[in-house]
Structures are given as C-alpha cells and as structure tokens.
Design a protein around this motif. Sequence first.
Motif, mmCIF file in Angstrom:
data_model
loop_
_atom_site.group_PDB
_atom_site.id
_atom_site.type_symbol
_atom_site.label_atom_id
_atom_site.label_comp_id
_atom_site.label_asym_id
_atom_site.label_seq_id
_atom_site.Cartn_x
_atom_site.Cartn_y
_atom_site.Cartn_z
ATOM 1 N N ALA A 193 0.856 -1.184 0.000
ATOM 2 C CA ALA A 193 0.000 0.000 0.000
ATOM 3 C C ALA A 193 0.894 1.237 0.000
ATOM 4 O O ALA A 193 1.781 1.359 0.844
ATOM 5 C CB ALA A 193 -0.918 0.006 1.210
ATOM 6 N N ASN A 194 0.662 2.109 -0.941
ATOM 7 C CA ASN A 194 1.437 3.343 -1.056
ATOM 8 C C ASN A 194 0.503 4.537 -1.034
ATOM 9 O O ASN A 194 -0.546 4.519 -1.676
ATOM 10 C CB ASN A 194 2.220 3.382 -2.375
ATOM 11 C CG ASN A 194 3.302 2.352 -2.438
ATOM 12 O OD1 ASN A 194 3.944 2.073 -1.437
ATOM 13 N ND2 ASN A 194 3.514 1.780 -3.610
ATOM 14 N N GLU A 195 0.900 5.561 -0.312
ATOM 15 C CA GLU A 195 0.132 6.808 -0.300
ATOM 16 C C GLU A 195 0.978 7.879 -0.975
ATOM 17 O O GLU A 195 2.189 7.948 -0.780
ATOM 18 C CB GLU A 195 -0.198 7.226 1.127
ATOM 19 C CG GLU A 195 -1.154 8.395 1.183
ATOM 20 C CD GLU A 195 -1.624 8.685 2.597
ATOM 21 O OE1 GLU A 195 -2.764 9.122 2.749
ATOM 22 O OE2 GLU A 195 -0.836 8.470 3.534
ATOM 23 N N ALA A 226 -4.036 6.812 -2.663
ATOM 24 C CA ALA A 226 -3.330 5.624 -2.191
ATOM 25 C C ALA A 226 -3.597 4.469 -3.147
ATOM 26 O O ALA A 226 -4.653 4.392 -3.770
ATOM 27 C CB ALA A 226 -3.792 5.249 -0.784
ATOM 28 N N LEU A 227 -2.622 3.596 -3.266
ATOM 29 C CA LEU A 227 -2.731 2.403 -4.096
ATOM 30 C C LEU A 227 -2.590 1.167 -3.229
ATOM 31 O O LEU A 227 -1.811 1.156 -2.276
ATOM 32 C CB LEU A 227 -1.626 2.375 -5.152
ATOM 33 C CG LEU A 227 -1.703 3.390 -6.273
ATOM 34 C CD1 LEU A 227 -0.470 3.290 -7.156
ATOM 35 C CD2 LEU A 227 -2.944 3.179 -7.103
ATOM 36 N N LEU A 228 -3.320 0.127 -3.580
ATOM 37 C CA LEU A 228 -3.185 -1.176 -2.938
ATOM 38 C C LEU A 228 -2.905 -2.179 -4.041
ATOM 39 O O LEU A 228 -3.732 -2.371 -4.936
ATOM 40 C CB LEU A 228 -4.467 -1.544 -2.182
ATOM 41 C CG LEU A 228 -4.500 -2.908 -1.522
ATOM 42 C CD1 LEU A 228 -3.426 -3.000 -0.443
ATOM 43 C CD2 LEU A 228 -5.865 -3.171 -0.928
ATOM 44 N N GLU A 229 -1.729 -2.773 -4.011
ATOM 45 C CA GLU A 229 -1.329 -3.715 -5.047
ATOM 46 C C GLU A 229 -0.808 -4.998 -4.407
ATOM 47 O O GLU A 229 -0.316 -4.982 -3.285
ATOM 48 C CB GLU A 229 -0.225 -3.127 -5.926
ATOM 49 C CG GLU A 229 -0.660 -1.913 -6.700
ATOM 50 C CD GLU A 229 0.458 -1.324 -7.529
ATOM 51 O OE1 GLU A 229 0.156 -0.802 -8.605
ATOM 52 O OE2 GLU A 229 1.630 -1.390 -7.102
ATOM 53 N N ILE A 230 -0.937 -6.084 -5.134
ATOM 54 C CA ILE A 230 -0.450 -7.373 -4.667
ATOM 55 C C ILE A 230 0.321 -8.027 -5.809
ATOM 56 O O ILE A 230 -0.034 -7.880 -6.970
ATOM 57 C CB ILE A 230 -1.609 -8.271 -4.182
ATOM 58 C CG1 ILE A 230 -1.077 -9.538 -3.538
ATOM 59 C CG2 ILE A 230 -2.559 -8.592 -5.300
ATOM 60 C CD1 ILE A 230 -2.137 -10.322 -2.801
ATOM 61 N N GLY A 242 -12.479 6.250 -2.845
ATOM 62 C CA GLY A 242 -11.963 6.132 -1.492
ATOM 63 C C GLY A 242 -10.481 5.863 -1.469
ATOM 64 O O GLY A 242 -10.014 4.928 -0.848
ATOM 65 N N LYS A 243 -9.735 6.670 -2.178
ATOM 66 C CA LYS A 243 -8.313 6.429 -2.341
ATOM 67 C C LYS A 243 -7.480 6.913 -1.164
ATOM 68 O O LYS A 243 -6.377 7.384 -1.333
ATOM 69 C CB LYS A 243 -7.810 7.095 -3.630
ATOM 70 C CG LYS A 243 -8.317 6.455 -4.885
ATOM 71 C CD LYS A 243 -7.625 5.150 -5.100
ATOM 72 C CE LYS A 243 -7.893 4.629 -6.492
ATOM 73 N NZ LYS A 243 -7.122 3.478 -6.818
ATOM 74 N N SER A 244 -7.996 6.795 0.024
ATOM 75 C CA SER A 244 -7.194 7.130 1.198
ATOM 76 C C SER A 244 -6.499 5.861 1.682
ATOM 77 O O SER A 244 -6.939 4.740 1.410
ATOM 78 C CB SER A 244 -8.074 7.707 2.312
ATOM 79 O OG SER A 244 -8.932 6.712 2.813
ATOM 80 N N LEU A 245 -5.428 6.031 2.401
ATOM 81 C CA LEU A 245 -4.688 4.884 2.914
ATOM 82 C C LEU A 245 -5.550 4.070 3.879
ATOM 83 O O LEU A 245 -5.505 2.839 3.878
ATOM 84 C CB LEU A 245 -3.394 5.345 3.587
ATOM 85 C CG LEU A 245 -2.413 4.247 3.968
ATOM 86 C CD1 LEU A 245 -2.001 3.429 2.750
ATOM 87 C CD2 LEU A 245 -1.194 4.842 4.635
#
Length: 177
Positions: free
Chosen positions: A2-4, A18-22, A43-46
């Motif tokens: 997870a990156n903000e 924020a991004l959530l990647e796997i 809802g791109k918040s961390l």
Amino acid sequence: MANEFQVVGTHIGGMQSALLEIRVWKFEEPETALMVSLGAPFGKSLEMQKSFWEYIRSYMNNGPYFDEHGNHSESDAFVQSQLAVKPNMSGWFRDTLAGIKKTRAENGGRKYLGGTDVVMVVGTLLLNPCFRIQELTYSVAKRRSRNLWPKVVTDRLKADGPTSRLVDLESHQKLAE
C-alpha cells in the motif's frame, strides 16, 4: 503493498491518493509474476485501502463464510444477503416502468407522472442497450474463463476450502523431481 502519494495539478491543487497492489505468481511458473491493483477506484485514502485489504485477508483466512464482523461463520447467510443486493442494470427500465405504474394506481390516475419519472424513463431507455451489452460480455467472459485453471486450483474453490496451500504443493513437486 500500500502506497500513499499526493497528486498535484494546476486545477485540482493537491489531492491525497493511495494504491493497494499485490504481487502474484503463475502456478508452477514462478518466473511469471503480475502486480495486480486491488484498490477500488473510489476512497483512495490509505485508511480505505487498509480496510479493503483487511476484508480480503479476512476472506482468505476465514473462508467463504463470514459474518458482518469478518469472523468465521458456518452459515452463508450474511454472504447471501450481500449478494442479494446486486443490482440488475438491464432491469432498471422495467423497474422504472413498474414504479410508475404503481404510483399511477396509488393516485387513481391523476397527476402521477413527475419530472424525475420522465428523466428515469428516458435515461434507462437510452442506457438499456449498454447494460445489455455489458451483461452479455460478462456472461461470455465468465463462460470462457471457467476451464482455464488447472484442476489443483479449481479444487480449492469449493465451499469447504483447501486443506493445503498451493505454495506447499509446488515445493513438494520440486522436491519430488
């Protein structure tokens, strides 16, 4: 992962995102890997991305059946209640007409049609072909992807869940070779 980060532009100023990647590896081919974005487009918040990851983690740890708090459940009642909410996009036109007919019957036929009703009828009528194409495309894609997974993977998608991890199966196969 997870990156903000902050997006800065002349018209929008500064905006937190924020991004959530796997990272996933292809079964039995560890040299083939993908980075898959899991985050929702809103809802791109961390905090939102962390909550979404906790939902996914709860599903992976507790199996397909869980309650509204994310705890394991033997019943699929909560999951079925969530799936029942899924809207049928191509049925909006039919539902809009049914709502207008119901309002007409309640008002005895006099002054039952409002501006919102007119907009909904015209909008759903114009968008209905798009909704039909979307549902057709989804059903064809779902049908085509059914047999692309190896049997060892599809066996793991059953309701009772897996008894071992795919990583363990791969390592046992490498040791046997």
